[in-house]
Design a protein around this motif. Sequence first.
Motif, short mmCIF file in Angstrom:
data_model
loop_
_atom_site.label_atom_id
_atom_site.label_comp_id
_atom_site.label_asym_id
_atom_site.label_seq_id
_atom_site.Cartn_x
_atom_site.Cartn_y
_atom_site.Cartn_z
N PRO A 186 51.81 -16.22 48.25
CA PRO A 186 52.10 -17.56 47.71
C PRO A 186 53.02 -17.48 46.49
O PRO A 186 52.88 -16.59 45.65
N ASP A 187 53.97 -18.41 46.41
CA ASP A 187 54.88 -18.42 45.27
C ASP A 187 54.23 -19.16 44.10
O ASP A 187 53.13 -19.72 44.23
N ALA A 188 54.91 -19.15 42.96
CA ALA A 188 54.34 -19.74 41.75
C ALA A 188 54.03 -21.23 41.90
O ALA A 188 52.95 -21.68 41.50
N PRO A 189 54.94 -22.05 42.48
CA PRO A 189 54.61 -23.48 42.62
C PRO A 189 53.38 -23.73 43.49
O PRO A 189 52.57 -24.61 43.19
N SER A 190 53.24 -22.96 44.57
CA SER A 190 52.08 -23.18 45.44
C SER A 190 50.78 -22.76 44.76
O SER A 190 49.75 -23.43 44.88
N MET A 191 50.81 -21.66 44.00
CA MET A 191 49.61 -21.24 43.27
C MET A 191 49.29 -22.24 42.16
O MET A 191 48.11 -22.53 41.89
N ALA A 192 50.33 -22.78 41.52
CA ALA A 192 50.10 -23.79 40.48
C ALA A 192 49.45 -25.03 41.08
O ALA A 192 48.53 -25.62 40.50
N ALA A 193 49.92 -25.44 42.27
CA ALA A 193 49.33 -26.60 42.94
C ALA A 193 47.87 -26.33 43.31
O ALA A 193 47.01 -27.21 43.15
N TYR A 194 47.61 -25.14 43.81
CA TYR A 194 46.25 -24.73 44.18
C TYR A 194 45.32 -24.82 42.97
O TYR A 194 44.24 -25.43 43.03
N LEU A 195 45.73 -24.25 41.86
CA LEU A 195 44.91 -24.25 40.65
C LEU A 195 44.76 -25.65 40.06
O LEU A 195 43.69 -26.02 39.57
N ALA A 196 45.85 -26.44 40.12
CA ALA A 196 45.79 -27.80 39.59
C ALA A 196 44.82 -28.67 40.39
O ALA A 196 44.08 -29.48 39.82
N MET A 197 44.80 -28.50 41.71
CA MET A 197 43.86 -29.27 42.53
C MET A 197 42.41 -28.93 42.16
O MET A 197 41.55 -29.82 42.07
N LEU A 249 37.49 -31.58 36.85
CA LEU A 249 37.47 -32.64 35.83
C LEU A 249 36.58 -33.80 36.27
O LEU A 249 35.81 -34.34 35.46
N VAL A 250 36.67 -34.17 37.53
CA VAL A 250 35.81 -35.25 38.05
C VAL A 250 34.35 -34.81 38.05
O VAL A 250 33.45 -35.58 37.68
N MET A 251 34.10 -33.55 38.43
CA MET A 251 32.74 -33.05 38.39
C MET A 251 32.20 -33.00 36.96
O MET A 251 31.01 -33.24 36.72
N PHE A 252 33.09 -32.72 36.00
CA PHE A 252 32.69 -32.73 34.59
C PHE A 252 32.16 -34.11 34.19
O PHE A 252 31.17 -34.22 33.46
N VAL A 253 32.82 -35.16 34.67
CA VAL A 253 32.34 -36.52 34.38
C VAL A 253 30.90 -36.68 34.89
O VAL A 253 30.07 -37.31 34.23
N GLY A 254 30.62 -36.09 36.05
CA GLY A 254 29.25 -36.13 36.57
C GLY A 254 28.26 -35.43 35.67
O GLY A 254 27.10 -35.85 35.56
N THR A 255 28.68 -34.36 34.99
CA THR A 255 27.75 -33.61 34.14
C THR A 255 27.36 -34.37 32.88
O THR A 255 26.43 -33.96 32.18
N LEU A 256 28.04 -35.47 32.59
CA LEU A 256 27.66 -36.27 31.43
C LEU A 256 26.27 -36.86 31.61
O LEU A 256 25.64 -37.28 30.64
N ARG A 257 25.80 -36.87 32.87
CA ARG A 257 24.41 -37.30 33.14
C ARG A 257 23.47 -36.10 33.19
O ARG A 257 22.28 -36.27 33.45
N ALA A 258 24.01 -34.90 32.97
CA ALA A 258 23.19 -33.69 33.00
C ALA A 258 23.06 -33.13 31.58
O ALA A 258 23.31 -33.83 30.61
N ASN A 259 22.70 -31.86 31.47
CA ASN A 259 22.47 -31.28 30.14
C ASN A 259 23.77 -30.76 29.52
O ASN A 259 24.79 -30.61 30.19
N LEU A 260 23.72 -30.50 28.22
CA LEU A 260 24.88 -30.06 27.46
C LEU A 260 25.43 -28.74 27.99
O LEU A 260 26.65 -28.53 28.05
N ALA A 261 24.54 -27.82 28.37
CA ALA A 261 24.99 -26.51 28.85
C ALA A 261 25.89 -26.66 30.07
O ALA A 261 26.93 -26.01 30.18
N LEU A 262 25.51 -27.55 30.99
CA LEU A 262 26.31 -27.76 32.20
C LEU A 262 27.63 -28.45 31.85
O LEU A 262 28.66 -28.17 32.46
N GLN A 263 27.61 -29.32 30.86
CA GLN A 263 28.85 -29.97 30.42
C GLN A 263 29.83 -28.93 29.89
O GLN A 263 31.04 -29.01 30.15
#
Length: 201
Positions: free
Chosen positions: A106-117, A123-137
Amino acid sequence: MQNESSQPATNVKNLDITANPAPLGLLGFGMTTVLLNLHNAGFFAFGSMILAMGIFYGGLAQIIAGIEEWKKNNTFGATAFTSYGAFWLTLVALLVLPKMGLADTPDAPSMAAYLAMWGIFTLVMFVGTLRANLALQLVFGTLAILFFLLAIGEITGNGTVTVVGGYIGILCGFFAIYTGLAQVLNEMYKKTVAPLGKTIL
């Protein structure tokens, strides 16, 4: 006529007496993440040790934990552990398949896209952890930062960004290790030996 009290109960709720799979998933993720990011931070070269951890502990063990979370009706845990287990397996495949002549590197743009996804997902899962404990956040917050830094490092070719991401990843991995082991110790001692912190929401 059979006594009414001897009739089998039909509305008895099945009790969940299975073990908590979260420590396994957190430790599989955390230990593998620390080792990979020690490499990203420049402490040692990439090798079979990281690949083996990625396949078996970061990958398969997390998927097993995700399946067990599904059985416990925990959508967040099932989604997180199964997804990150698959992340480790896909990462290994991205590295190994080209070596086997089965795919192009894989070239750099494709790996960057992979990591960004993966960063967006985290980031969305992090929003879910706001209902969980600090350690998971802390685990999910630092993981989102790690993915975005690694994506930036790939697309820009800036090695310093990748090294900084490596240190964030080491921190993230140790947060996950702490969270997993804290749950084990708290359960064993039937009290809070290692605090996990409070929820935000």
